[in-house]
Every structure is written in structure tokens, then in C-alpha cells.
Design an enzyme around this catalytic site. Structure first.
Site, PDB file in Angstrom:
ATOM      1  N   ASP A  39       0.843  -1.199   0.000  1.00 12.20           N
ATOM      2  CA  ASP A  39       0.000   0.000   0.000  1.00 12.20           C
ATOM      3  C   ASP A  39       0.881   1.253   0.000  1.00 12.20           C
ATOM      4  O   ASP A  39       0.627   2.218  -0.740  1.00 12.20           O
ATOM      5  CB  ASP A  39      -0.920  -0.010   1.226  1.00 12.20           C
ATOM      6  CG  ASP A  39      -1.849   1.192   1.237  1.00 12.20           C
ATOM      7  OD1 ASP A  39      -2.667   1.312   0.315  1.00 12.20           O
ATOM      8  OD2 ASP A  39      -1.729   2.021   2.168  1.00 12.20           O
ATOM      9  N   LYS A  76       1.569   4.264  -3.106  1.00 14.38           N
ATOM     10  CA  LYS A  76       1.538   5.711  -2.886  1.00 14.38           C
ATOM     11  C   LYS A  76       2.848   6.355  -3.315  1.00 14.38           C
ATOM     12  O   LYS A  76       2.846   7.465  -3.883  1.00 14.38           O
ATOM     13  CB  LYS A  76       1.250   5.994  -1.416  1.00 14.38           C
ATOM     14  CG  LYS A  76      -0.127   5.523  -0.963  1.00 14.38           C
ATOM     15  CD  LYS A  76      -0.355   5.733   0.522  1.00 14.38           C
ATOM     16  CE  LYS A  76      -1.736   5.229   0.937  1.00 14.38           C
ATOM     17  NZ  LYS A  76      -1.975   5.385   2.384  1.00 14.38           N
TER      18      LYS A  76
END
Length: 1050
Positions: free
Chosen positions: A896, A900
């Protein structure tokens, strides 16, 4: 005093035609008719004799009786009975001969004369019994209002009169009422002509005659008392017999001359006007009936009355067929098409434009009024007579024209057009639901809007009123107290206009636009013309050659075509004209023939046509005083992906006309209308994903939607909700009480293409899809949606962190369609991370490094984990509190954070793939999902791997440091990493608490002290808030104001 003797033979020349048609009807000198049934003349008590005194000015007695008599409306309304003294007669007569109508001197006293007010009622106001009663009540109210006003004025004037002077009397306003046919009757009459010409057995004209009988007999029987129906029913029967004979002649000849058509088409107004006249009299209002053919005289002009019409002296079936492209269609089907066109008021055949002979018409009307002095006149609209005294018509919408003509002749105080809408709207309310009624229009603005399709007013109506400077009001018969629209010259005081207040379903922004529409950047309204075609002539041989335009327009004129609009490039390489779509082939043929020599020699390269187009007209007399009108207009069209085909603007700048594709017409109208703040910025929104983030977003929007409308004029309409299984499509979620329950009960399977099509409603200028899922299936649709002009707001990171090829394809689709793609929530939920990064880049700063804690879950875990308890214990506690995904490995893997980091790296121009990142996973290799380990087994075995992380935490603690899981973008090295690092406790990252995110931007400007963004970076509320903020940012890009609307107070 001498009683008059009733005479069947000697009825007045100007008597109602109802009276002239039947032997059982007689007349007395007070111009009230009698018959064998109980008479309408209230003074008639004995057969053959009327006890009313004969006067030189008999109708003045009637007028006085109307004001004060026992049977007058005014007396009953005011609740008292007074009797007027008899008017002394200068002469007497036993009867009134046709050529001996009683005369009144031309110079009437001020006490007897008042200013005329013209009121016109169209077919929509006279559709059924309820409508007739409503009109009668409205007129009664107008008479009462005028009487009260006059009484107040007289009292005020009397107080100011010097002692000894004669009493001053303010005259009562007089009403001149013009009526159209009952709704649909003119269409029926036109249909009967077609039916007779075509000898159609399935649509026989006799059936239509009976339909007309049923309509009018039903109205007469329901509106009038039994004793007052006979004469009208007898007249109707007589007229229908005449109509049958006329249509029989048309049937035999299989053709109809202009005069025959006009005679037939005018019956509707006669019947309706007589019915209104009788209805008013039955209610105690003394009034006179005027057949406009007795006073209005016309002469034919040399041009047709509409650009869509053509002129024929004799109408035959073959003529109609050839003009409608139906040469090969069998007669029955041709007739059905013509009838269908008739029913929808698409007139196929025109008569020559009628010009009023003002001198003769005024002389005749003055004479009629001298013979019939009265306070109320009911006149027929639409019909007149020609120089030979033959009945004719003024063309469709001719009743409005009639009202304007009578207003000019009477030098009326005002003209009121009563219809079924509240006034002239800023745009077609069927296309633009937020359109508002324009309080005031200048004559020029009204004429422009009328020409370009505003149905409320016909262009021809304007000219007589403009000549006499008579204000025109457009009002709603069904809402008579609404202000309506006032049309006049610029000297008409705006103080006449009351400020409309906002209703419960209209935002203050819209109400403000209604009250101040003349100041809305110079634009008053928008109108469209459908089904037009561009005829374009191109060639180098046109450059610098005089007379090209003249030859082009001459060719079109010779073909009987009217040019709606013209556009030419300054280079003179091309010139285009706009014609009705149905005439495109004829126009091209005519132009090619005119330039056949130039085409053969190559001086003109092409003469072609572009079909399926529409004109959007922007109208406002003050546009020339407001800079940037054109810029705002074209900007609004660009934002919704509408291409402009041609533009025309006169030097007066009262009108900007643009040609767009027909498929873009409604979108262009909505977008341009919204751009000038005549309506709210409206977004059609679809939300994908109904989990915690999607559900929270829906709730946040619903809570704020009214506030956004009121403060900023932004109208967010959630029109679709979908999850992986079902979708719920609607007009607006605001009308849905429980969307979750409706979605559960919905049987429609989720189809992303159908969902997008519904959201991209052409009647709403802006379409937006908010993706609150984590689905790769949805992100695969992004490029096609952006290419279609659908804006995207997403919390889904997979599109921007996926393959670089897809990332580039999304940007290309976005630029090609000028659509917006917003994804602030991709990094840091609602924190302004991406927007801050963009601001740095756009202002010329150079990035050196981006470093941050991007996972709220890992932020919480490492804020809790200091080595005093095991890592597995902290992970389990975080899962129990809901900080982790259902499978904690999704957080611990670091993917995750890696996504980003990829998004930020690409934002600053680094071309990196996810596979290029160095990611330090916190999931032991033996416990990863790809090894077949489930979540329960992972949590049970995780303590086996606590030792290494525990040792790292204790070592950091001994040095007054903490462990943090960070993502790093090194611009100078063009590398990205995701790893576990140690920071001093005094470092911004070391001071972090809870589940907050923190991002540090080190740049040339922010080198020694980096720019830091810190705050909650996880949770449904903040993530949904980030998506919502992007949605509002999009509304601002699309033209919504950046500050609250004028008049809003905090």
C-alpha cells in the site's frame, strides 16, 4: 322617454354575428339581443318590447349600469346597490336599421373614456371548462382591481382640487380581450383541409366536424345557463353546416385556395370569442363582441411568414407531397404525415405574410367603438379581412399579433399575453430545469429570443408594440399573481418589477439570478433552433472577388430559401450559410448551379453541407458592455467537450449565435446557461463502491447538498450507486429515503457501461464518477470514461500505480477530451499531499526528496511498538481496533505504501514501475499468502518471528530513537524505496502519535527545513472527505464560485 320596439328585421350593422344568423333573434336599442327563450336583456319582461329608454348613446347606459346597476358585477362584488340616473336622449328611434346605427360624437369626454388594456388569451388558457371559468374569474378580478384603483385615485385627486372647480374623475381602464381558438381546434380545422384534399376515408372530414361539434357543445352546455345556450348552439350548427359545404367543395376539387383555407381556419376564433363573450355576460359583465374581420384590413407582402414555410395560391395533395419529400409515398400515408405535422403545429404550408393597413384599420375600429362605447370588448384573434373584404388570417400565432395590432391602434396602456407558463424563461425549462423567469426584457432581447425559438412569443408580435412603445407582459393564466415577464424599451422603470423570492426548491443563488438577471454578465437568455444544416462554399477563387456573397444569397433566394445565419472567414476562403435541415439538399443544388462555372474551373473547390446541427443563441442587450462574455461562453462549451461548427455575432452584440452538433445541443445549452450563473453548477454524480468509504461519502454529500446549493450555487446530484453486484439508477438521490434498502431490493445487475451512460445524461452538463472501490476491473474503464468527457474522482490507487503504459493512456484520454481526473485521496486520504506537491512544481520549485509515513495502520503499530511487548501482540491489537485490513498482511507487506510512493514519483515526472521499487516487507516469507497461509494461521504463527523486530526496537530505544516504516522518493538518485528506518525522538517522524500520516518535502526552497504535511491518513471519514473535497474542487474548475454567493452571510 320612449320604449323601443324589438325588431327581427332591423338589427344593427355591427351586431354580433350570432344575432344576424337566426330569425328568432331580435335587437333592442340597448344592443342587447332577445329571443324566444328568456332574454339576456335584464330589462326585457314583455314579448316584443324592451322597457329600457332609448338614448342617443345607448351603450353608455349599459356602461353605467355595468358600473352601478343591480345586476353588475361591480355592485355585487362591492356589496351595495345603487342606481344610475337615466341618460337623457337627444333623439328617439323606434328601431335601429342596418344603415342607421346610433352614433356618438368622436370627441368623448374624459369621464366616459379610459385607457385601454389589451389582454390576449391563447388556446392553452382556453382548453376546457375549468380554463374558461378561470379566465372569467381573472377578468372579473381585473375589473374590480381597476375600479378600486380608480376610486382611490379619484378621492386623492378630489382632495387636491381647488375649491369651486368641477369634480375631476379618473377614467376607468377599459379591457380589450383578444382570444384564440379553443386549444387544438385550429389543428383540427387544418387537418380537415388535408383530409378533404386527400379524400381520406379513414380520416374523413365529416368525423372531424362532429369532433368540433362535441367540443364546443360540451363547453356551451357546461358554461352557460340553460336559457342562454340556444343562440350560440344555433350559430354553431349553422357554422358547421357552412364548414361542411366548404370542405365538400375542397373534397370535390381536391384543392383549396388560400381564401378557402383562411375562411375555414378562422372558425375556431369566432366560436371561442363568442363563448367568452356570452360567459362574461352571464356573470354580469356587460361587454361587446367584435369580429376582427369587421375592422382589421390587411394586404399581402411578398415574403413568407416563416423561414420554414412556402407560399401557394392553391394547395393540392401533390404540392404538399413535393414539399415534404413524399413524392413516392402513397396518398394515405402522405396524409397521415401531414396530419401528424399539423397536430404538432409544424406548419407545412404558409400564406403570404400579412401587412396591416393601419389607417383603414384604425378608422374602422374608431368607428366601431363610437357605435359601441363599452368598457369591455371581446375580439377574435388570428383573423382579419383583405382589401376586398374577404376573410383572411394572420398566420399561426396570429392571435398574439392581433393583440399587438389592437394595442397599437388603441394606443393601449399595456398588452398582456396570457399563456400556460410563468413568462419568458432564461432557457427551455424542459432542457434546463434550473431555468428562471426573466423579469424584464428589452424589445430587442425579446425579438431575438422569439426568433430563435422561444415559444412564448412570436417575433411578429413585437413590431406593433415597439412602434407604439407599449409594454408587453407575459403572464401565466394558471398562476395569475406571478410577476411574469415585462417587455419594453429601456426607459421602462425596473421598479415595476417585484423581486421574486426563492421557494423551497430554488437556491438563493438561483433566486438572486432571477432578481438581478439583467446584471448577469450581460446575458438575459439562451435559445436554440433545431434541425439546421450548414452549407459551406470553399475555394481560392473566392478570395478578393467582389459579389461572391451576393451570388450565394441570390441563389438561395431564387430557390425560395431563407438563410438563418451567415459566417465567413476574414480570409474569404470560405463562406457558410445556415438553412433549415429539410432544405439542405435544395440549398446545395441551388448553390452548385449558381457556381457551376467556378466549380468546373476549380476556382471553388467544394460546396458541401453539414447536417444534424443546432443553433445556440445567447441573447443580452448589455453584452457589449461586459468584457469576456464570449470567453465565458466558449470556455463553458470546451469544458463539456462541445465543438463549435460556426459562429456569428453582429456589431450590436445583442446576440452570439453558434452552431453545434444536434447531439450536443442539450449539453451545450445546460453548460452555457450554468456558466452565466442563471442556474446552479450541476454535477451528475455516480458512486462506485458502497462500503465504508463509499457509504460515508454518500452520507456526507447528502448532508451538505442544500448548503452547497445555497452558498455556492453547486448542485450535486447523485444519480447512480453501484457495488460489485447491483446498481441503483435514479434522477437524484435526494428523492430517495433509504438508498441502502433500495439497493438491496434492486434487481438490476451492475453494468459499468450502462452505469456510465446513465450518469452522462446529455441534459446535465457535467458527469462525474467517484470510484470508492479497490477494483482493477473498474480502473480498466477509466480511459474510456475520460475519453467520453466523464470526469473521475477516485480513492482507488490501482489506476495511478499500475502499469506505466496505462498511466500514460489515462493522461492522453484526459487531455483529448478536456476531462478532469482527481485523486487526492490516493495518498494520505484527505491530507493535501498531491495538491501541495503540484503547487511546488507549478511554482518552479525543484524537488530533492519526498519522505513520509503513508500508512495509518503502520503508523499506529510502530507508535505502539517499542520493544516492551511483542510485535505480534501489537498487530493483533491493531486488528481488533479496526486499524488493519481484514488480512493484516495487506498492510504489513508494504505494498500500500509502495503504491503511494509510485503515485508521487510519477507526479514529479519519474517513469517508474511498481516492480522497480525496493520494498521491505514485514510479513515473514514463510507466512505470505502465496504460500497458501490463511489469515488465522498467519496470526497464530506470527509470534515465531517477533525476535528480530523486537531486537531492532530495543536498539533504537537505547539510542533515544524510534522505528518508523517509511516510503522515500529520491529525486536526485531517481530511486524509490519502502523500508523500516530509525529516527530520533525529536524528529517530526519520531514525535508522530496515533495513526497519523506525515510527509516531508525537501526542495530547493525547503532544504534546511522541509515542508511537512501531517494529519489523519486513514479512516472512512477522512478518506471520504478527501474524495468529497476533490468533487468540490472539480466544481470550481467547471466554473463554480470560489467564495459564497452574494447575499450569503456567515
Amino acid at each position: 322617454m320612449q320604449s323601443c320596439v324589438l325588431s327581427r328585421q332591423n338589427s344593427p350593422k355591427n351586431a354580433n354575428p350570432t344575432m344576424r344568423s337566426h330569425a328568432k333573434v331580435g335587437w333592442c336599442s340597448c344592443h342587447l339581443f332577445w329571443k324566444t327563450q328568456p332574454t339576456l336583456c335584464s330589462s326585457f319582461r314583455t314579448w316584443g318590447t324592451c322597457k329600457k329608454p332609448i338614448n342617443k348613446t345607448p351603450l353608455i347606459a349599459v356602461t353605467n349600469r355595468f358600473k352601478l346597476g343591480t345586476s353588475s358585477f361591480m355592485t355585487r362584488a362591492l356589496g351595495k346597490v345603487t342606481r344610475s340616473p337615466p341618460v337623457q336622449a337627444a333623439s328617439t328611434s323606434a328601431s335601429i336599421d342596418v344603415n342607421q346605427s346610433t352614433q356618438v360624437p368622436h370627441e368623448t369626454s374624459f369621464k366616459q373614456a379610459g385607457q385601454w388594456q389589451v389582454h390576449k388569451f391563447g388556446g392553452s388558457s382556453l382548453e376546457n371548462v375549468e380554463c374558461f371559468e378561470r379566465v372569467a374569474g381573472l377578468l372579473q378580478e381585473k375589473l374590480l382591481e381597476s375600479q378600486v384603483t380608480v376610486n382611490v385615485t379619484n378621492k386623492s385627486s378630489k382632495k387636491q382640487q381647488p375649491r369651486g372647480q368641477d369634480d375631476f374623475h379618473q377614467p376607468s381602464p377599459r379591457l380589450f380581450i383578444v382570444v384564440s381558438a379553443v386549444r387544438g381546434v385550429t389543428n383540427i380545422l387544418e387537418r380537415l383541409i388535408y383530409s378533404a384534399i386527400g379524400r381520406n376515408k379513414d380520416m374523413h372530414y365529416l368525423e372531424g366536424i362532429e369532433e368540433l361539434r362535441d367540443v364546443h357543445e360540451n363547453l356551451i352546455e357546461r358554461l352557460l345557463p340553460a336559457e342562454e345556450r340556444h343562440s350560440l348552439l344555433a350559430t354553431l350548427s349553422s357554422n358547421l353546416r357552412d364548414l361542411r359545404d366548404l370542405l365538400r367543395a375542397v373534397w370535390i376539387a381536391r384543392s383549396a385556395s388560400v381564401r378557402i383555407r383562411d375562411l375555414i381556419m378562422g372558425y375556431g376564433e369566432l366560436w371561442c370569442a363568442q363563448l367568452v363573450w356570452a360567459l362574461l355576460r352571464s356573470k354580469g359583465i356587460q361587454c361587446s363582441f367584435l369580429d376582427a374581420r369587421d375592422v382589421l384590413m390587411t394586404r399581402a407582402a411578398s415574403i413568407a411568414s416563416s423561414r420554414n414555410e412556402f407560399c401557394l395560391d392553391e394547395l393540392t395533395l401533390s404540392d404538399l407531397a413535393s414539399q415534404n419529400g413524399m413524392e413516392t409515398v402513397e396518398p394515405k400515408k402522405r396524409l397521415e404525415k401531414l396530419t401528424a405535422d399539423s397536430k404538432t403545429s409544424k406548419k407545412t404550408v404558409a400564406q403570404p405574410r400579412k401587412i396591416i393597413d393601419w389607417d383603414i384599420s384604425k378608422s374602422r375600429l374608431d368607428s366601431w367603438l363610437r357605435q359601441n362605447p363599452t368598457q369591455v370588448v371581446v375580439a377574435t384573434g388570428y383573423i382579419a379581412c383583405d382589401a376586398d373584404g374577404v376573410p383572411t388570417t394572420l398566420g399561426r400565432n396570429g392571435s398574439d399579433f392581433s393583440a399587438s395590432v389592437f394595442g397599437r391602434i388603441l394606443e393601449a396602456d399595456s398588452i398582456t399575453i396570457w399563456t400556460d407558463v410563468d413568462g419568458v424563461y432564461s432557457a427551455d425549462p424542459k432542457v434546463v430545469p434550473d431555468a428562471v423567469v426573466i423579469p424584464f426584457l428589452s424589445y430587442k432581447e425579446a425579438a431575438e429570443l422569439a426568433y430563435f425559438g422561444a415559444d412564448v412569443l412570436h417575433p411578429d408580435t413585437m413590431s406593433p408594440a415597439i412602434f407604439a412603445s407599449i409594454p408587453i407582459r407575459i403572464k401565466n393564466t394558471f398562476r395569475p399573481h406571478a410577476d411574469g415577464t415585462l417587455i419594453g424599451n429601456n426607459t421602462v422603470s425596473e421598479s415595476w418589477l417585484s423581486i421574486p423570492s426563492s421557494s423551497t426548491n430554488v437556491s438563493p443563488a438561483t433566486a438572486s439570478a432571477k432578481a438581478n438577471v439583467k446584471n448577469s454578465r450581460g446575458v438575459k437568455g439562451f435559445s436554440t433552433v433545431k434541425d439546421i444544416a450548414l452549407v459551406n462554399v470553399e475555394g481560392t477563387g473566392m478570395i478578393g472577388v467582389p459579389g461572391i456573397a451576393s451570388r450565394l444569397f441570390g441563389a438561395l433566394y431564387s430557390a425560395g430559401l431563407s438563410v438563418i445565419m451567415i459566417a465567413q472567414a476574414s480570409s474569404e476562403y470560405s463562406i457558410c450559410s445556415v438553412v433549415p435541415g429539410s432544405q439542405a439538399d435544395l440549398a446545395v443544388e441551388a448553390v452548385r448551379y449558381a457556381f457551376r462555372t467556378e466549380l468546373a474551373e476549380g476556382l471553388i473547390s467544394s460546396v458541401d453541407t453539414l447536417r444534424n446541427c443546432s443553433i445556440l443563441a445567447v441573447v443580452g442587450e448589455n453584452m457589449q458592455e461586459v468584457p469576456g462574455v464570449s470567453s465565458r461562453l466558449f470556455g463553458s462549451l470546451s469544458r463539456v467537450g462541445v465543438s463549435v461548427r460556426a459562429v456569428a455575432q453582429g456589431s450590436s452584440e445583442h446576440n452570439i449565435s453558434i452552431v453545434v452538433d444536434s447531439k450536443d445541443e442539450s449539453r451545450a445549452l445546460r453548460a452555457s446557461h450554468a456558466a452565466f450563473y442563471l442556474s446552479d453548477q450541476t454535477l451528475s454524480v455516480g458512486i462506485l463502491g458502497t462500503g465504508t468509504v463509499g457509504g460515508t461519502l454518500i452520507d456526507q454529500i447528502r448532508q451538505q447538498v442544500e448548503s452547497l446549493r445555497q452558498e455556492f450555487g453547486v448542485d450535486i446530484r447523485i444519480r447512480g450507486i453501484a457495488n460489485s453486484k447491483k446498481m441503483l439508477l435514479m434522477d437524484s438521490l435526494q428523492h430517495t429515503v433509504d438508498w441502502k434498502e433500495e439497493l438491496n431490493q434492486e434487481q438490476q445487475t451492475c453494468n459499468l457501461d450502462m452505469f456510465a451512460k446513465h450518469i452522462q445524461d446529455t441534459s446535465i452538463p457535467h458527469a462525474v464518477i467517484c470510484d470508492c472501490t479497490a477494483s482493477d476491473v473498474v480502473t480498466e474503464k477509466y480511459a474510456s470514461w475520460l475519453a467520453q468527457g466523464i470526469h473521475l474522482v477516485t480513492a482507488n490507487k490501482k489506476a495511478n500505480s499500475g502499469s506505466l503504459e496505462r498511466y500514460i493512456r489515462l493522461r492522453e484520454a484526459q487531455r483529448a477530451a478536456n476531462s478532469h481526473f482527481l485523486y487526492e485521496a490516493n495518498v494520505g486520504a484527505g491530507l493535501p499531499i498531491i495538491s501541495s506537491l503540484r503547487d511546488l512544481i507549478r511554482t518552479g520549485d525543484k524537488l530533492k526528496e519526498i519522505e513520509g509515513i503513508f500508512s495509518g495502520t503502520l503508523s499506529y503499530i510502530f507508535n505502539e511498538f517499542d520493544g516492551t511487548e511483542s510485535f505480534s501482540t501489537v498487530v493483533k491489537r491493531a486488528k481488533d481496533k479496526g486499524y488493519t485490513e481484514p488480512d493484516p498482511r495487506d498492510d504489513l507487506s508494504g505494498m500500500d505504501v509502495a503504491r503511494k510512493i509510485i503515485i508521487l514519483a510519477r507526479e514529479i515526472g519519474l517513469h517508474v514501475e511498481l516492480s522497480d521499487l525496493q520494498v521491505e516487507s514485514l510479513v515473514p516469507e514463510d507466512l505470505r499468502a502465496e504460500k497458501g497461509i490463511d489469515v488465522e494461521t498467519f496470526l497464530r504463527r506470527l509470534p515465531e518471528y517477533d525476535e528480530q523486530l523486537g531486537r531492532l526496537a530495543l536498539e533504537a530505544k537505547e539510542r533515544d530513537q524510534v522505528l518508523r516504516y517509511v516510503g522515500v522518493v529520491s529525486v536526485e538518485e531517481s530511486k524509490c524505496r519502502v523500508e523500516l528506518r530509525r529516527y530520533d525522538q525529536g524528529h517530526p517522524f519520531g514525535r508522530l502519535k496515533g495513526s497519523d500520516n506525515i510527509v516531508s518535502f525537501r526542495t530547493w526552497r525547503y532544504d534546511n527545513q522541509p515542508l511537512v504535511v501531517q494529519g489523519p491518513g486513514a479512516g472512512a471519514d477522512v478518506t471520504a472527505g478527501g474524495v468529497f473535497a476533490d468533487l468540490l474542487r472539480l466544481a470550481s474548475y467547471l466554473g463554480a464560485p470560489s467564495s459564497p454567493m452574494e447575499g450569503f452571510s456567515f
